[in-house]
Design an enzyme around this catalytic site. Structure first.
Site, PDB file in Angstrom:
ATOM      1  N   ASN A   9      -9.146  21.436  12.457  1.00 42.08           N
ATOM      2  CA  ASN A   9      -8.291  21.044  11.346  1.00 42.08           C
ATOM      3  C   ASN A   9      -8.868  19.763  10.747  1.00 42.08           C
ATOM      4  OD1 ASN A   9      -6.272  20.185   9.629  1.00 42.08           O
ATOM      5  ND2 ASN A   9      -4.737  19.845  11.230  1.00 42.08           N
ATOM      6  N   TRP A  10      -9.464  19.899   9.592  1.00 46.52           N
ATOM      7  CA  TRP A  10     -10.124  18.733   8.978  1.00 46.52           C
ATOM      8  C   TRP A  10      -9.123  17.772   8.338  1.00 46.52           C
ATOM      9  CZ3 TRP A  10     -15.300  20.424   6.139  1.00 46.52           C
ATOM     10  CH2 TRP A  10     -16.221  20.823   7.116  1.00 46.52           C
ATOM     11  N   LYS A  11      -7.874  18.196   8.216  1.00 46.59           N
ATOM     12  CA  LYS A  11      -6.855  17.349   7.576  1.00 46.59           C
ATOM     13  C   LYS A  11      -7.368  16.896   6.193  1.00 46.59           C
ATOM     14  CE  LYS A  11      -5.134  16.302  12.141  1.00 46.59           C
ATOM     15  NZ  LYS A  11      -4.474  15.381  13.052  1.00 46.59           N
ATOM     16  N   HIS A  90       2.518  21.786  10.973  1.00 44.29           N
ATOM     17  CA  HIS A  90       1.847  20.667  11.651  1.00 44.29           C
ATOM     18  C   HIS A  90       2.794  19.463  11.662  1.00 44.29           C
ATOM     19  CE1 HIS A  90      -0.979  17.512  12.654  1.00 44.29           C
ATOM     20  NE2 HIS A  90      -1.808  18.461  13.054  1.00 44.29           N
ATOM     21  N   GLU A  92       2.292  16.477  11.152  1.00 44.79           N
ATOM     22  CA  GLU A  92       2.097  15.558  10.033  1.00 44.79           C
ATOM     23  C   GLU A  92       2.852  16.035   8.796  1.00 44.79           C
ATOM     24  OE1 GLU A  92      -2.173  15.435  10.258  1.00 44.79           O
ATOM     25  OE2 GLU A  92      -1.998  14.330  12.150  1.00 44.79           O
ATOM     26  N   GLU A 160       1.007  20.834  20.052  1.00 44.74           N
ATOM     27  CA  GLU A 160       0.376  19.557  19.731  1.00 44.74           C
ATOM     28  C   GLU A 160       1.386  18.429  19.929  1.00 44.74           C
ATOM     29  OE1 GLU A 160      -3.208  20.256  16.899  1.00 44.74           O
ATOM     30  OE2 GLU A 160      -1.436  19.824  15.709  1.00 44.74           O
ATOM     31  N   GLY A 166      -4.619  12.105  17.509  1.00 45.60           N
ATOM     32  CA  GLY A 166      -5.367  10.978  16.959  1.00 45.60           C
ATOM     33  C   GLY A 166      -5.249   9.700  17.765  1.00 45.60           C
ATOM     34  N   SER A 206      -6.158  15.091  20.529  1.00 46.25           N
ATOM     35  CA  SER A 206      -7.252  14.327  21.159  1.00 46.25           C
ATOM     36  C   SER A 206      -8.159  15.182  22.031  1.00 46.25           C
ATOM     37  CB  SER A 206      -6.693  13.136  21.946  1.00 46.25           C
ATOM     38  OG  SER A 206      -6.089  12.204  21.061  1.00 46.25           O
ATOM     39  N   GLY A 227      -8.647  18.074  15.726  1.00 45.36           N
ATOM     40  CA  GLY A 227      -8.669  17.296  14.490  1.00 45.36           C
ATOM     41  C   GLY A 227      -9.979  16.538  14.361  1.00 45.36           C
ATOM     42  N   GLY A 228      -9.958  15.267  14.727  1.00 47.34           N
ATOM     43  CA  GLY A 228     -11.099  14.373  14.519  1.00 47.34           C
ATOM     44  C   GLY A 228     -12.429  14.920  15.011  1.00 47.34           C
TER      45      GLY A 228
HETATM   46  P1  13P Z   1      -6.873  15.085  16.869  1.00 48.18           P
HETATM   47  O1  13P Z   1      -7.776  16.061  17.548  1.00 48.18           O
HETATM   48  O2  13P Z   1      -7.594  14.193  15.892  1.00 48.18           O
HETATM   49  O3  13P Z   1      -6.039  14.324  17.851  1.00 48.18           O
HETATM   50  O4  13P Z   1      -5.849  15.918  15.949  1.00 48.18           O
HETATM   51  C1  13P Z   1      -5.185  17.003  16.510  1.00 48.18           C
HETATM   52  C2  13P Z   1      -4.490  17.740  15.432  1.00 48.18           C
HETATM   53  O5  13P Z   1      -3.539  17.272  14.854  1.00 48.18           O
HETATM   54  C3  13P Z   1      -5.047  19.060  15.055  1.00 48.18           C
HETATM   55  O6  13P Z   1      -4.182  19.748  14.204  1.00 48.18           O
END
Ligand code: 13P
Length: 246
Positions: A9-11, A90, A92, A160, A166, A206, A227-228
């Site tokens: 997920n590149w956000k 998600h 977020e 999640e 993050g 993470s 994510g990251g």
């Molecule tokens: P991180 O891997 O950056 O913690 O993000 C997880 C996430 O929210 C994937 O949707």
């Protein structure tokens, strides 16, 4: 029996220059036995397609098929762009856009109606975990967010924990296992053993090259939503490899 899934997920990250990462991933994992899905920002959906065996997904969709919804995109538009999946619910978006489970369910239903796989995200806050409410929260989100017509093809569930996203914090393996077993049992109870056992469950929060292999040993973890560490092939490729070799 469930095919493993490594999802990134590149956000709100990435420009056209980032597409070079996809070419590297596609080449490195050309003969992969796991599914690999990248969810770039909507601006890159179409351009991101065409890197087989990578699949492309969006990060959100509107529940309506079309209309006066400035700034939103529909599941039909996501499909038209060449994507096969969409993340919904998600944290977020649940937090920053106040999307409660009823909205998430409508979005998942809209995605499934277009033939997309809905990746429905669930997760507790740190306060909820500390109050020992994790399974209540997850159970409520699961019941409220998942449409009745779920199948192993049109649904993926991602656990999640909000406090792990993050932050570099990761639940211990027993905590991940407890929640994944719980989700599996709830899916089996609601949809029957056949469907309940065919839905893939991802862990997210993470996930990094150095912890992925351990996380993938947990029963009922069928992959990860990253994510990251999905932003570069250098980070995401070892995570995919860990899943391929589990
Ligand atoms: P991180 O891997 O950056 O913690 O993000 C997880 C996430 O929210 C994937 O949707």
């Amino acid at each position: 029996m469930r095919r493993k899934l490594a999802a990134g997920n590149w956000k709100m990250n990435g420009t056209r220059a980032s597409l070079a990462e996809l070419a590297v991933l596609a080449k490195t994992h050309a003969a992969s036995e796991v599914d690999i899905l990248i969810c770039p920002p909507a601006t890159l959906l179409t351009a991101a397609c065409g890197h087989a065996p990578l699949m492309i997904g969006a990060q959100d969709c509107h529940m309506a098929t079309s209309g006066a919804h400035t700034g939103d995109i529909s599941a039909a538009q996501i499909k038209d762009a060449g994507a096969t999946a969409v993340i919904v619910g998600h944290s977020e978006r649940r937090v920053a856009h106040e999307e409660h489970s009823e909205i998430v369910r409508a979005k998942a239903r809209a995605a499934q109606a277009e033939g997309l796989t809905a990746i429905v995200c669930l997760g507790e806050s740190l306060a909820q975990r500390e109050a020992q409410n994790t399974l209540d929260i997850i159970g409520g989100q699961l019941a409220g967010s998942i449409p009745d017509n779920a199948t192993g093809e049109n649904l993926v569930v991602a656990y999640e924990p909000i406090w792990a996203i993050g932050t570099g914090l990761v639940p211990d393996l027993a905590q991940i296992g407890e929640v994944h077993d719980f989700i599996r049992s709830r899916l089996e109870r609601r949809f029957g053993a056949g469907v309940g056992r065919s839905v893939r469950l991802l862990y997210g929060g993470s996930v990094k090259p150095d912890n992925a292999a351990d996380i993938f040993t947990v029963p009922n973890v069928d992959g990860a939503l990253v994510g990251g560490a999905s932003l570069t092939a250098a980070d995401f490729s070892p995570i995919i490899t860990a899943l391929e070799t589990v």
